[in-house]
Design a protein around this motif. Structure first.
Motif, PDB file in Angstrom:
ATOM      1  N   HIS A  25       0.863  -1.189   0.000  1.00 26.96           N
ATOM      2  CA  HIS A  25       0.000   0.000   0.000  1.00 26.96           C
ATOM      3  C   HIS A  25       0.900   1.240   0.000  1.00 26.96           C
ATOM      4  O   HIS A  25       1.629   1.498   0.946  1.00 26.96           O
ATOM      5  CB  HIS A  25      -0.912   0.006   1.233  1.00 26.96           C
ATOM      6  CG  HIS A  25      -1.851  -1.165   1.281  1.00 26.96           C
ATOM      7  ND1 HIS A  25      -3.049  -1.201   0.606  1.00 26.96           N
ATOM      8  CD2 HIS A  25      -1.745  -2.360   1.923  1.00 26.96           C
ATOM      9  CE1 HIS A  25      -3.660  -2.345   0.832  1.00 26.96           C
ATOM     10  NE2 HIS A  25      -2.893  -3.074   1.627  1.00 26.96           N
ATOM     11  N   VAL A  26       0.858   1.990  -1.086  1.00 29.27           N
ATOM     12  CA  VAL A  26       1.742   3.147  -1.243  1.00 29.27           C
ATOM     13  C   VAL A  26       0.951   4.346  -1.754  1.00 29.27           C
ATOM     14  O   VAL A  26      -0.140   4.206  -2.302  1.00 29.27           O
ATOM     15  CB  VAL A  26       2.886   2.833  -2.243  1.00 29.27           C
ATOM     16  CG1 VAL A  26       3.787   1.741  -1.709  1.00 29.27           C
ATOM     17  CG2 VAL A  26       2.324   2.452  -3.601  1.00 29.27           C
ATOM     18  N   GLU A  27       1.544   5.552  -1.546  1.00 27.36           N
ATOM     19  CA  GLU A  27       0.960   6.761  -2.121  1.00 27.36           C
ATOM     20  C   GLU A  27       1.215   6.758  -3.626  1.00 27.36           C
ATOM     21  O   GLU A  27       2.310   6.441  -4.071  1.00 27.36           O
ATOM     22  CB  GLU A  27       1.577   8.007  -1.475  1.00 27.36           C
ATOM     23  CG  GLU A  27       1.233   8.176  -0.011  1.00 27.36           C
ATOM     24  CD  GLU A  27       1.772   9.483   0.544  1.00 27.36           C
ATOM     25  OE1 GLU A  27       2.205  10.327  -0.276  1.00 27.36           O
ATOM     26  OE2 GLU A  27       1.756   9.653   1.769  1.00 27.36           O
ATOM     27  N   ASP A 197       6.237  -1.565 -14.451  1.00 31.21           N
ATOM     28  CA  ASP A 197       6.895  -1.175 -13.209  1.00 31.21           C
ATOM     29  C   ASP A 197       6.734   0.320 -12.957  1.00 31.21           C
ATOM     30  O   ASP A 197       6.487   0.762 -11.829  1.00 31.21           O
ATOM     31  CB  ASP A 197       8.371  -1.551 -13.278  1.00 31.21           C
ATOM     32  CG  ASP A 197       9.084  -1.358 -11.952  1.00 31.21           C
ATOM     33  OD1 ASP A 197       8.446  -1.563 -10.902  1.00 31.21           O
ATOM     34  OD2 ASP A 197      10.276  -1.005 -11.948  1.00 31.21           O
ATOM     35  N   LEU A 198       6.859   1.128 -14.021  1.00 33.28           N
ATOM     36  CA  LEU A 198       6.687   2.579 -13.879  1.00 33.28           C
ATOM     37  C   LEU A 198       5.243   2.921 -13.548  1.00 33.28           C
ATOM     38  O   LEU A 198       4.981   3.795 -12.716  1.00 33.28           O
ATOM     39  CB  LEU A 198       7.116   3.278 -15.172  1.00 33.28           C
ATOM     40  CG  LEU A 198       7.064   4.810 -15.173  1.00 33.28           C
ATOM     41  CD1 LEU A 198       8.006   5.384 -14.121  1.00 33.28           C
ATOM     42  CD2 LEU A 198       7.421   5.366 -16.556  1.00 33.28           C
ATOM     43  N   GLY A 199       4.294   2.241 -14.185  1.00 31.84           N
ATOM     44  CA  GLY A 199       2.879   2.510 -13.937  1.00 31.84           C
ATOM     45  C   GLY A 199       2.423   2.157 -12.532  1.00 31.84           C
ATOM     46  O   GLY A 199       1.451   2.723 -12.022  1.00 31.84           O
ATOM     47  N   ALA A 254       0.088   1.891 -18.980  1.00 34.64           N
ATOM     48  CA  ALA A 254      -1.373   1.929 -18.909  1.00 34.64           C
ATOM     49  C   ALA A 254      -1.924   0.731 -18.125  1.00 34.64           C
ATOM     50  O   ALA A 254      -2.859   0.867 -17.328  1.00 34.64           O
ATOM     51  CB  ALA A 254      -1.966   1.939 -20.321  1.00 34.64           C
ATOM     52  N   ILE A 255      -1.319  -0.434 -18.334  1.00 38.02           N
ATOM     53  CA  ILE A 255      -1.733  -1.624 -17.574  1.00 38.02           C
ATOM     54  C   ILE A 255      -1.453  -1.421 -16.093  1.00 38.02           C
ATOM     55  O   ILE A 255      -2.275  -1.751 -15.228  1.00 38.02           O
ATOM     56  CB  ILE A 255      -1.013  -2.882 -18.104  1.00 38.02           C
ATOM     57  CG1 ILE A 255      -1.458  -3.201 -19.533  1.00 38.02           C
ATOM     58  CG2 ILE A 255      -1.275  -4.084 -17.197  1.00 38.02           C
ATOM     59  CD1 ILE A 255      -0.663  -4.310 -20.184  1.00 38.02           C
ATOM     60  N   LEU A 259      -4.168  -1.342 -13.008  1.00 35.69           N
ATOM     61  CA  LEU A 259      -4.093  -2.399 -11.989  1.00 35.69           C
ATOM     62  C   LEU A 259      -3.564  -1.893 -10.647  1.00 35.69           C
ATOM     63  O   LEU A 259      -3.419  -2.683  -9.711  1.00 35.69           O
ATOM     64  CB  LEU A 259      -3.192  -3.537 -12.479  1.00 35.69           C
ATOM     65  CG  LEU A 259      -3.690  -4.324 -13.704  1.00 35.69           C
ATOM     66  CD1 LEU A 259      -2.698  -5.404 -14.087  1.00 35.69           C
ATOM     67  CD2 LEU A 259      -5.062  -4.944 -13.415  1.00 35.69           C
ATOM     68  N   GLN A 260      -3.252  -0.610 -10.573  1.00 35.01           N
ATOM     69  CA  GLN A 260      -2.762  -0.051  -9.321  1.00 35.01           C
ATOM     70  C   GLN A 260      -3.798  -0.252  -8.210  1.00 35.01           C
ATOM     71  O   GLN A 260      -4.962   0.083  -8.363  1.00 35.01           O
ATOM     72  CB  GLN A 260      -2.468   1.452  -9.480  1.00 35.01           C
ATOM     73  CG  GLN A 260      -2.125   2.172  -8.191  1.00 35.01           C
ATOM     74  CD  GLN A 260      -0.862   1.643  -7.548  1.00 35.01           C
ATOM     75  OE1 GLN A 260       0.043   1.194  -8.225  1.00 35.01           O
ATOM     76  NE2 GLN A 260      -0.792   1.703  -6.237  1.00 35.01           N
ATOM     77  N   GLY A 261      -3.342  -0.806  -7.102  1.00 31.89           N
ATOM     78  CA  GLY A 261      -4.256  -1.078  -5.989  1.00 31.89           C
ATOM     79  C   GLY A 261      -4.918  -2.443  -6.075  1.00 31.89           C
ATOM     80  O   GLY A 261      -5.623  -2.848  -5.151  1.00 31.89           O
ATOM     81  N   ILE A 262      -4.699  -3.151  -7.195  1.00 33.44           N
ATOM     82  CA  ILE A 262      -5.302  -4.484  -7.370  1.00 33.44           C
ATOM     83  C   ILE A 262      -4.234  -5.559  -7.500  1.00 33.44           C
ATOM     84  O   ILE A 262      -4.301  -6.599  -6.843  1.00 33.44           O
ATOM     85  CB  ILE A 262      -6.200  -4.514  -8.633  1.00 33.44           C
ATOM     86  CG1 ILE A 262      -7.299  -3.453  -8.529  1.00 33.44           C
ATOM     87  CG2 ILE A 262      -6.806  -5.899  -8.840  1.00 33.44           C
ATOM     88  CD1 ILE A 262      -8.119  -3.316  -9.798  1.00 33.44           C
ATOM     89  N   LEU A 263      -3.220  -5.300  -8.346  1.00 31.44           N
ATOM     90  CA  LEU A 263      -2.199  -6.304  -8.656  1.00 31.44           C
ATOM     91  C   LEU A 263      -1.209  -6.445  -7.510  1.00 31.44           C
ATOM     92  O   LEU A 263      -0.690  -5.457  -6.996  1.00 31.44           O
ATOM     93  CB  LEU A 263      -1.456  -5.900  -9.934  1.00 31.44           C
ATOM     94  CG  LEU A 263      -0.349  -6.842 -10.412  1.00 31.44           C
ATOM     95  CD1 LEU A 263      -0.940  -8.180 -10.821  1.00 31.44           C
ATOM     96  CD2 LEU A 263       0.423  -6.212 -11.568  1.00 31.44           C
TER      97      LEU A 263
END
Length: 332
Positions: A25-27, A197-199, A254-255, A259-263
């Motif tokens: 969990h990150v900002e 990784d950047l996304g 974009a992926i 998926l941020q917060g899910i993957l």
């Protein structure tokens, strides 16, 4: 009693020492991530098409720079394969979140998969080489004599064939183009995880990685673009290859944004999939860089006839391109 106390203390300490393999969990700065999609696309196209733009200029000095780009692309390709792609694969396949049995089964899974890929590439390359050579042999034969036997149009020497005769020009160009296709596939395969990784990156670590990925894409695009140009592809095909290369990292970003917060990037399935794919891509790129995109072998006769300035330029391009990607490897 003393043994029981030690066992209890160990059970209390071990969870603190174990790596947390759950979702982090990150900002997160979504705006910067979306902006990066368009920036990375633009710089990727810029890097890829620069050799083609230089080649269309009439200035002979610029044409010499294009030739030097070919030497730089050799360094880019094998550096990306060994340090960037294989390094990422090693990090994924040695992660502590993977099952203990998998980690203990072999000391270096990424190296094993990479070596197997190179071995397969060597055999596949021979098969394709032989197939193309046989095709050209059939096209360069004529019926002669009373018995109707076929003889080759160009001279053949058995010993020369064994130790490496010059191939007909049609075969050489076909091999070069097949090699470029493998380069494009392996580099694009790697660019998607780089963008992913950047996304997924947290806000506090985003800017350094963003800058590193920009340099990574420019240099990588420059190397692949020079390889495509050297293979004799026309402008239309160069644009197609350039768009494919330029789109892969933004697609990965974009992926990652979606998926941020899910993957969970620490899950064994994610790590093993990414590690295996990167190991295969690394093996392909390392093989192609040394076997088909080695400028010192492909353009060695040309360089040998040039002056000191051309040697300095080509050696400098080779050294600087490799060094730049080694430095960028610290962040991306």
């Amino acid at each position: 009693m003393k043994g029981l106390t030690v066992l209890v203390m160990a059970s209390m300490v071990s969870p603190l020492l174990a790596k947390d393999c759950g979702r982090e969990h990150v900002e997160y700065d979504q705006t910067m991530s979306i902006i990066s999609i368009f920036v990375i696309f633009a710089v990727s196209i810029l890097g890829f098409m620069t050799p083609a733009w230089l080649a269309r200029r009439k200035d002979m000095d610029l044409r010499l720079i294009v030739a030097a780009c070919t030497f730089g692309s050799t360094a880019v390709l094998f550096t990306v394969g060994i340090v960037h792609i294989l390094g990422d694969a090693d990090a994924d396949l040695s992660n502590e979140c993977l099952p203990g049995g998998f980690l203990a089964a072999f000391p270096g899974w990424s190296d094993l998969i990479c070596c197997i890929t190179i071995m397969v590439c060597v055999m596949f390359d021979y098969s394709m080489h032989s197939s193309l050579q046989n095709k050209i042999d059939r096209e360069h034969t004529v019926v002669c004599c009373e018995n109707g036997l076929k003889e080759p149009l160009y001279p053949q020497d058995e010993e020369e064939e064994i130790w490496g005769a010059e191939f007909p020009s049609g075969l050489d160009e076909s091999i070069q183009r097949y090699a470029v296709l493998l380069v494009e596939v392996s580099v694009c395969t790697h660019s998607i995880p780089v963008g992913l990784d950047l996304g997924l990156q947290s806000a506090d670590k985003f800017v350094p990685l963003f800058i590193a990925v920009i340099f990574h894409q420019v240099l990588e695009g420059f190397g692949v673009g020079a390889a495509v140009l050297n293979a004799g592809y026309g402008m239309r095909n160069q644009i197609i290859f350039g768009l494919l290369f330029a789109l892969t990292a933004p697609v990965g970003i974009a992926i990652g944004v979606s998926l941020q917060g899910i993957l969970n990037t620490n899950s064994p399935a994610y790590l093993m999939t990414l590690g295996i794919v990167n190991s295969i891509a690394a093996g392909m790129l390392i093989f192609i860089a040394f076997e088909h995109m080695n400028a010192f072998r492909n353009k060695g006769n040309w360089l040998r006839k040039q002056g000191a300035f051309a040697h300095i330029l080509c050696f400098g391009s080779f050294t600087m391109a490799g060094t730049a990607l080694l430095v960028v490897a610290k962040w991306a």
